[in-house]
Design a protein around this motif. Sequence first.
Motif, mmCIF file in Angstrom:
data_model
loop_
_atom_site.group_PDB
_atom_site.id
_atom_site.type_symbol
_atom_site.label_atom_id
_atom_site.label_comp_id
_atom_site.label_asym_id
_atom_site.label_seq_id
_atom_site.Cartn_x
_atom_site.Cartn_y
_atom_site.Cartn_z
ATOM 1 N N GLU A 1 95.555 1.063 -2.444
ATOM 2 C CA GLU A 1 94.359 1.055 -3.285
ATOM 3 C C GLU A 1 94.304 -0.241 -4.087
ATOM 4 O O GLU A 1 95.327 -0.726 -4.561
ATOM 5 N N GLU A 2 93.119 -0.796 -4.200
ATOM 6 C CA GLU A 2 92.805 -2.022 -4.926
ATOM 7 C C GLU A 2 93.264 -3.283 -4.191
ATOM 8 O O GLU A 2 93.026 -4.393 -4.681
ATOM 9 N N ALA A 3 93.861 -3.145 -3.030
ATOM 10 C CA ALA A 3 94.217 -4.311 -2.220
ATOM 11 C C ALA A 3 93.036 -4.693 -1.348
ATOM 12 O O ALA A 3 92.146 -3.874 -1.089
ATOM 13 N N SER B 1 88.673 -5.219 -2.581
ATOM 14 C CA SER B 1 89.466 -4.227 -3.312
ATOM 15 C C SER B 1 89.033 -2.835 -2.848
ATOM 16 O O SER B 1 87.913 -2.410 -3.128
ATOM 17 N N VAL B 2 89.907 -2.144 -2.130
ATOM 18 C CA VAL B 2 89.513 -0.852 -1.553
ATOM 19 C C VAL B 2 89.807 0.300 -2.506
ATOM 20 O O VAL B 2 90.671 0.221 -3.373
ATOM 21 N N HIS B 3 89.062 1.390 -2.280
ATOM 22 C CA HIS B 3 89.264 2.630 -3.012
ATOM 23 C C HIS B 3 89.767 3.697 -2.064
ATOM 24 O O HIS B 3 89.600 3.576 -0.849
ATOM 25 N N ILE B 4 90.333 4.743 -2.646
ATOM 26 C CA ILE B 4 90.773 5.882 -1.834
ATOM 27 C C ILE B 4 89.622 6.387 -0.968
ATOM 28 O O ILE B 4 89.812 6.757 0.197
ATOM 29 N N SER B 5 88.421 6.366 -1.520
ATOM 30 C CA SER B 5 87.249 6.889 -0.807
ATOM 31 C C SER B 5 86.838 6.041 0.397
ATOM 32 O O SER B 5 85.962 6.450 1.169
ATOM 33 N N ASP B 6 87.442 4.878 0.565
ATOM 34 C CA ASP B 6 87.155 4.042 1.743
ATOM 35 C C ASP B 6 87.957 4.477 2.968
ATOM 36 O O ASP B 6 87.781 3.910 4.058
ATOM 37 N N SER C 1 77.216 -4.769 2.167
ATOM 38 C CA SER C 1 76.810 -3.378 2.016
ATOM 39 C C SER C 1 76.726 -3.048 0.536
ATOM 40 O O SER C 1 77.193 -3.807 -0.309
ATOM 41 N N ILE C 2 76.190 -1.871 0.235
ATOM 42 C CA ILE C 2 76.022 -1.488 -1.164
ATOM 43 C C ILE C 2 77.340 -1.094 -1.800
ATOM 44 O O ILE C 2 77.442 -1.022 -3.019
ATOM 45 N N ASN C 3 78.379 -0.820 -1.009
ATOM 46 C CA ASN C 3 79.643 -0.375 -1.596
ATOM 47 C C ASN C 3 80.732 -1.440 -1.483
ATOM 48 O O ASN C 3 81.915 -1.112 -1.398
ATOM 49 N N GLY C 4 80.327 -2.715 -1.460
ATOM 50 C CA GLY C 4 81.292 -3.798 -1.615
ATOM 51 C C GLY C 4 81.857 -4.394 -0.348
ATOM 52 O O GLY C 4 82.663 -5.322 -0.409
ATOM 53 N N PHE C 5 81.497 -3.884 0.813
ATOM 54 C CA PHE C 5 81.945 -4.486 2.069
ATOM 55 C C PHE C 5 81.052 -5.685 2.416
ATOM 56 O O PHE C 5 79.879 -5.725 2.048
ATOM 57 N N GLU C 6 81.618 -6.632 3.136
ATOM 58 C CA GLU C 6 80.837 -7.741 3.656
ATOM 59 C C GLU C 6 81.360 -8.114 5.036
ATOM 60 O O GLU C 6 82.520 -7.839 5.377
ATOM 61 N N ALA C 7 80.492 -8.697 5.838
ATOM 62 C CA ALA C 7 80.886 -9.153 7.171
ATOM 63 C C ALA C 7 80.196 -10.477 7.436
ATOM 64 O O ALA C 7 79.080 -10.715 6.967
ATOM 65 N N GLU C 8 80.867 -11.333 8.179
ATOM 66 C CA GLU C 8 80.309 -12.639 8.490
ATOM 67 C C GLU C 8 80.227 -12.842 9.990
ATOM 68 O O GLU C 8 81.221 -12.690 10.706
ATOM 69 N N PHE C 9 79.034 -13.193 10.446
ATOM 70 C CA PHE C 9 78.809 -13.491 11.847
ATOM 71 C C PHE C 9 79.258 -14.917 12.116
ATOM 72 O O PHE C 9 78.788 -15.855 11.472
ATOM 73 N N ASN C 10 80.189 -15.063 13.057
ATOM 74 C CA ASN C 10 80.658 -16.387 13.454
ATOM 75 C C ASN C 10 80.345 -16.561 14.930
ATOM 76 O O ASN C 10 81.056 -16.027 15.789
ATOM 77 N N LYS C 11 79.279 -17.304 15.217
ATOM 78 C CA LYS C 11 78.819 -17.416 16.599
ATOM 79 C C LYS C 11 79.815 -18.151 17.482
ATOM 80 O O LYS C 11 80.060 -17.763 18.627
ATOM 81 N N SER C 12 80.428 -19.194 16.950
ATOM 82 C CA SER C 12 81.352 -19.988 17.771
ATOM 83 C C SER C 12 82.599 -19.191 18.151
ATOM 84 O O SER C 12 83.170 -19.392 19.222
ATOM 85 N N GLN C 13 83.014 -18.304 17.272
ATOM 86 C CA GLN C 13 84.191 -17.478 17.558
ATOM 87 C C GLN C 13 83.814 -16.089 18.054
ATOM 88 O O GLN C 13 84.719 -15.264 18.275
ATOM 89 N N THR C 14 82.545 -15.831 18.214
ATOM 90 C CA THR C 14 82.012 -14.513 18.622
ATOM 91 C C THR C 14 82.715 -13.407 17.858
ATOM 92 O O THR C 14 83.270 -12.454 18.441
ATOM 93 N N SER C 15 82.710 -13.537 16.534
ATOM 94 C CA SER C 15 83.376 -12.542 15.692
ATOM 95 C C SER C 15 82.429 -12.017 14.628
ATOM 96 O O SER C 15 81.422 -12.654 14.280
ATOM 97 N N PHE C 16 82.777 -10.854 14.102
ATOM 98 C CA PHE C 16 82.005 -10.214 13.035
ATOM 99 C C PHE C 16 82.992 -9.374 12.234
ATOM 100 O O PHE C 16 82.935 -8.153 12.203
#
Lengths: 115, 114
Positions: B15-17, B80-85, B59-74
Amino acid sequence: GAGVSQTPSNKVTEKGKYVELRCDPISGHTALYWYRQSLGQGPEFLIYFQGTGAADDSGLPNDRFFAVRPEGSVSTLKIQRTERGDSAVYLCASSPDRGEYNEQFFGPGTRLTVL
Amino acid sequence: AQSVTQLDSQVPVFEEAPVELRCNYSSSVSVYLFWYVQYPNQGLQLLLKYLSGSTLVESINGFEAEFNKSQTSFHLRKPSVHISDTAEYFCAVILKAAGNKLTFGGGTRVLVKP
């Protein structure tokens, strides 16, 4: 409002039997999708309806699987001569059809167990 | 044909990491990208999506993702995570102009420990 509902929530059957799984989409959603999620895996696409017709059934694994949507609302997934390998959670989703991308809303799934 | 690979099947985290869930895709055409979350005993829910524009989506609950076209990754991150995640997270793609069907990765199970 009401979300996508699926019945039954659980179905246990014996190998060789016939089963029907039902999906009630969100009212007004013209598109309906079926996916299958086997244990420990991500969902896999089975079939997609646009209105009453199957627009893409490329994911159906074989001819034992069939789905209908006769009135463009409720859909039924039918599996004949079930096999143990058909055991999975069957997910239904619906979406509006307003443009190139439309968010799919998922139901809770039907857990099918073939003994 | 397109495919989606989630390299980690399970990620234990305190938690919180911070946490990062990796997702790579292969496709010969342009795609839309998604992260779905499945909480215990609940259905799939859309967490966030990339359709166009800014490559960083949140997202509304603190997650984020980045589209990287050259590496075809997302890749999906949360500082900081919560137990509820605690949940299973699925990366998915839709091929542009090829219908609306989703192709999912195998999922990453996140277990948040106190």
